[in-house]
Write a protein that holds these residues in place. Structure first.
Motif, PDB file in Angstrom:
ATOM      1  N   HIS A 119       0.652  -1.202  -0.037  1.00 55.15           N
ATOM      2  CA  HIS A 119      -0.147  -0.066  -0.020  1.00 55.15           C
ATOM      3  C   HIS A 119       0.784   1.258   0.048  1.00 55.15           C
ATOM      4  CE1 HIS A 119      -3.899  -1.873   0.343  1.00 55.15           C
ATOM      5  NE2 HIS A 119      -3.311  -2.831   1.525  1.00 55.15           N
ATOM      6  N   ALA A 120       0.583   2.224  -0.547  1.00 52.88           N
ATOM      7  CA  ALA A 120       0.853   3.625  -0.779  1.00 52.88           C
ATOM      8  C   ALA A 120       1.090   4.402   0.631  1.00 52.88           C
ATOM      9  CB  ALA A 120       0.666   4.512  -1.886  1.00 52.88           C
ATOM     10  N   PRO A 121       2.150   4.918   0.962  1.00 50.31           N
ATOM     11  CA  PRO A 121       2.092   5.613   2.228  1.00 50.31           C
ATOM     12  C   PRO A 121       1.187   6.967   2.047  1.00 50.31           C
ATOM     13  CG  PRO A 121       4.122   6.280   1.051  1.00 50.31           C
ATOM     14  CD  PRO A 121       3.282   5.045   0.520  1.00 50.31           C
ATOM     15  N   ARG A 122       0.463   7.161   3.222  1.00 56.15           N
ATOM     16  CA  ARG A 122      -0.290   8.395   3.425  1.00 56.15           C
ATOM     17  C   ARG A 122       0.633   9.676   3.479  1.00 56.15           C
ATOM     18  NH1 ARG A 122      -5.601   9.464   3.650  1.00 56.15           N
ATOM     19  NH2 ARG A 122      -6.199   7.135   3.897  1.00 56.15           N
ATOM     20  N   TYR A 123       1.614   9.542   4.283  1.00 53.85           N
ATOM     21  CA  TYR A 123       2.248  10.582   4.919  1.00 53.85           C
ATOM     22  C   TYR A 123       3.686  10.615   4.178  1.00 53.85           C
ATOM     23  CZ  TYR A 123      -1.313  10.735   8.299  1.00 53.85           C
ATOM     24  OH  TYR A 123      -2.584  10.884   9.009  1.00 53.85           O
ATOM     25  N   GLU A 124       4.231  11.918   3.884  1.00 52.08           N
ATOM     26  CA  GLU A 124       5.292  12.155   3.377  1.00 52.08           C
ATOM     27  C   GLU A 124       6.865  11.578   3.830  1.00 52.08           C
ATOM     28  OE1 GLU A 124       7.734  15.953   1.119  1.00 52.08           O
ATOM     29  OE2 GLU A 124       6.112  16.084   2.226  1.00 52.08           O
ATOM     30  N   TYR A 125       6.647  11.793   5.419  1.00 51.49           N
ATOM     31  CA  TYR A 125       7.688  11.235   6.264  1.00 51.49           C
ATOM     32  C   TYR A 125       7.305  10.462   7.103  1.00 51.49           C
ATOM     33  CZ  TYR A 125      10.310  15.193   3.874  1.00 51.49           C
ATOM     34  OH  TYR A 125      10.812  15.936   3.137  1.00 51.49           O
ATOM     35  N   PRO A 126       7.182   9.315   6.866  1.00 50.51           N
ATOM     36  CA  PRO A 126       6.823   8.164   7.966  1.00 50.51           C
ATOM     37  C   PRO A 126       7.852   8.001   9.039  1.00 50.51           C
ATOM     38  CG  PRO A 126       6.734   7.248   5.649  1.00 50.51           C
ATOM     39  CD  PRO A 126       7.333   8.430   5.476  1.00 50.51           C
ATOM     40  N   PRO A 127       7.491   7.701  10.135  1.00 53.31           N
ATOM     41  CA  PRO A 127       8.509   7.399  11.262  1.00 53.31           C
ATOM     42  C   PRO A 127       9.476   6.154  11.042  1.00 53.31           C
ATOM     43  CG  PRO A 127       6.484   6.980  12.069  1.00 53.31           C
ATOM     44  CD  PRO A 127       6.327   7.442  10.621  1.00 53.31           C
ATOM     45  N   ALA A 128      10.650   6.152  11.686  1.00 55.25           N
ATOM     46  CA  ALA A 128      11.496   5.153  11.820  1.00 55.25           C
ATOM     47  C   ALA A 128      10.769   4.236  12.784  1.00 55.25           C
ATOM     48  CB  ALA A 128      12.777   5.723  12.346  1.00 55.25           C
ATOM     49  N   LEU A 129      10.942   2.965  12.651  1.00 49.36           N
ATOM     50  CA  LEU A 129      10.311   1.835  13.336  1.00 49.36           C
ATOM     51  C   LEU A 129      11.444   1.046  14.037  1.00 49.36           C
ATOM     52  CD1 LEU A 129       7.417   0.772  14.224  1.00 49.36           C
ATOM     53  CD2 LEU A 129       7.754  -0.727  12.408  1.00 49.36           C
ATOM     54  N   GLY A 130      11.458   1.026  15.548  1.00 52.01           N
ATOM     55  CA  GLY A 130      12.296   0.260  16.194  1.00 52.01           C
ATOM     56  C   GLY A 130      11.627  -0.652  16.952  1.00 52.01           C
TER      57      GLY A 130
END
Length: 466
Positions: A119-130
């Motif tokens: 799926h395409a992202p909605r937001y331009e800058y998604p967060p890093a995920l740890g």
């Protein structure tokens, strides 16, 4: 830099409390602002699988509860850290419940990443995920599976970084705190871009598939979908297999997690019934790369119940897992979680049937689909024969089941048009691409009115942002 810690203990957990505090200090030393959400204390309802966060109120779940706060904090963070116990290679049910409610962060439309559909992202800058994954004891298979799950999450969320660190409850405090320090360093470092897709099967352990050895007498179908009875593809597929088992003389019972997980004494009654069964068939959709919250919660209870018995009754476990992506391989992590559940529950793992393009079935019986689903019917016939004889699902049935129902381009085009039609029907077409949680109150320091902080230069330089 803003960091969100999702504390995923299902109940009181002193070790996770200590790790959460250590992480908070680690990030604050690195000049980050930190918000910690203890998910067990946050009133969040489970995802209903209705997709209205795509077509009715784009980007926002229809349920008015703290799940919206979790999703908003997720979107507004520069880094999200999942602090979670590991249960059969998956996140805890508390963590799953929060993640299931983040679907609105994505757009319904498909796009290709390294040749694979997402799926395409909605937001331009998604967060890093740890992820800081806490194992009860050293477990190479559980660790490999949770790492693969985190990797798939990062790809689907378009996260610019996805560090994963694992610790065991048997590790010393110094080793556990060192893992916190390592994860904080990784999330605060500049990120070079989203992770590349690798062969998911190469990341996962091989869980032995063996039959029970004896023909089952009573089977339980456990439907993992949150959708109303009679509407889900998971239920339709599960009933197809149960019908074939009944033709071979195996009595059957069907239970629904959305009903039994929240009725008074519901899980206890389900566990009592399961003790009388020798075959468990799990039919489930894929939610955020793994099993849904309600199903995870029930499976956690099954493991605890069977471990409480000196000699649990014989049980064989099979799974049918479907996803809306055209490629069935998206379900590989969920399949492995099913196998590790069987291992931890001291049951036999009979294997899984994995299906892509689940949206094409849309809860219908296979006979209504005609020739399109003929290969699925053949696969069910073969799987039912093997399970009825106490054997594992044959490889030929698994391969046949993974064949696409329709050409991939036709499926993805039809799906995208379907989302547009649904949004137009609800009067939400013009807002389909909106980013509702980008608007941040002006009183939050460092956040200009109407959006996230501006990245220093490019998305690759996104972190640290401050």
């Amino acid at each position: 830099m803003r960091v969100l810690i999702l504390h995923g203990a299902n109940g009181p957990d002193p070790l996770l409390d200590q790790l959460a505090e250590r992480l908070r200090v680690d990030f604050e030393v690195r000049k980050a602002s930190v918000e910690t959400m203890r998910l067990a204390d946050v009133p969040v309802a489970w995802c209903q699988g209705c997709f209205e966060c795509w077509t009715h109120t784009p980007g926002t779940c229809k349920i008015h509860d703290a799940g919206r706060d979790v999703a908003r904090a997720f979107v507004q963070a520069d880094a999200v850290l999942l602090l979670t116990p590991v249960h059969f290679g998956s996140y805890s049910s508390a963590t799953r419940k929060a993640l299931d409610r983040t679907l609105g962060m994505l757009l319904p439309f498909f796009h290709r990443i390294d040749g694979e559909t997402h799926h395409a992202p909605r937001y331009e800058y998604p967060p890093a995920l740890g992820v800081l994954a806490v194992l009860d004891a050293p477990d190479a298979d559980g660790e490999a599976t949770v790492r693969a799950l985190a990797h798939r999450n990062a790809i689907n969320f378009s996260s610019p970084a996805s560090p994963v660190v694992t610790v065991s409850r048997t590790d010393g405090a110094a080793q556990q705190f060192a893992a916190c320090d390592e994860l904080a360093d990784a999330l605060c470092a500049p990120h070079s871009g989203r992770p590349r897709i690798t062969d998911v099967e190469a990341l996962l352990p091989a869980v032995p598939e063996v039959g029970a050895g004896t023909a089952p007498q009573h089977a339980m179908l456990l439907v993992g979908s949150s959708k109303p009875r009679g509407t889900s593809t998971s239920e339709a597929l599960g009933l197809e297999l149960m019908e074939r088992l009944a033709m071979r003389g195996i009595a059957g019972t069907t239970r629904y997690v959305h009903k039994h997980a929240h009725e008074e004494h519901g899980i206890a009654d389900l566990l009592a019934e399961l003790r009388e069964c020798d075959l468990l068939v799990i039919a489930t959709p894929l939610y955020v790369d793994a099993l849904p919250y309600l199903l995870t919660q029930v499976l956690e209870a099954v493991v605890a119940d069977r471990l409480s018995l000196a000699k649990p009754p014989a049980l064989s476990v099979a799974m049918i897992v479907n996803c809306g992506f055209p490629e069935a391989r998206h379900t590989a992590v969920a399949r492995t979680i099913g196998g590790l559940f069987a291992r931890d529950a001291r049951a036999s793992w009979a294997g899984a049937l994995q299906l892509g393009e689940g949206g094409a079935i849309a809860g219908r019986p296979l006979d209504e689909m005609g020739k399109l689903a003929r290969h699925l019917a053949f696969a069910f016939d073969e799987a039912a024969r093997a399970l009825a004889e106490g054997e594992a699902i044959p490889g030929s049935a698994r391969r046949r089941f993974q064949q696409p129902l329709i050409p991939q381009r036709v499926y993805t085009a039809a799906a995208d048009l379907g989302w547009l039609w649904s949004a137009a029907h609800e009067g939400a077409l013009s807002s389909l691409w909106e980013r509702p949680d980008v608007a941040i109150p002006g009183e939050i320091p460092g956040f200009p009115s109407g959006g996230r902080p501006v990245a220093p230069s490019t998305p690759g330089d996104r972190a640290p942002i401050g």
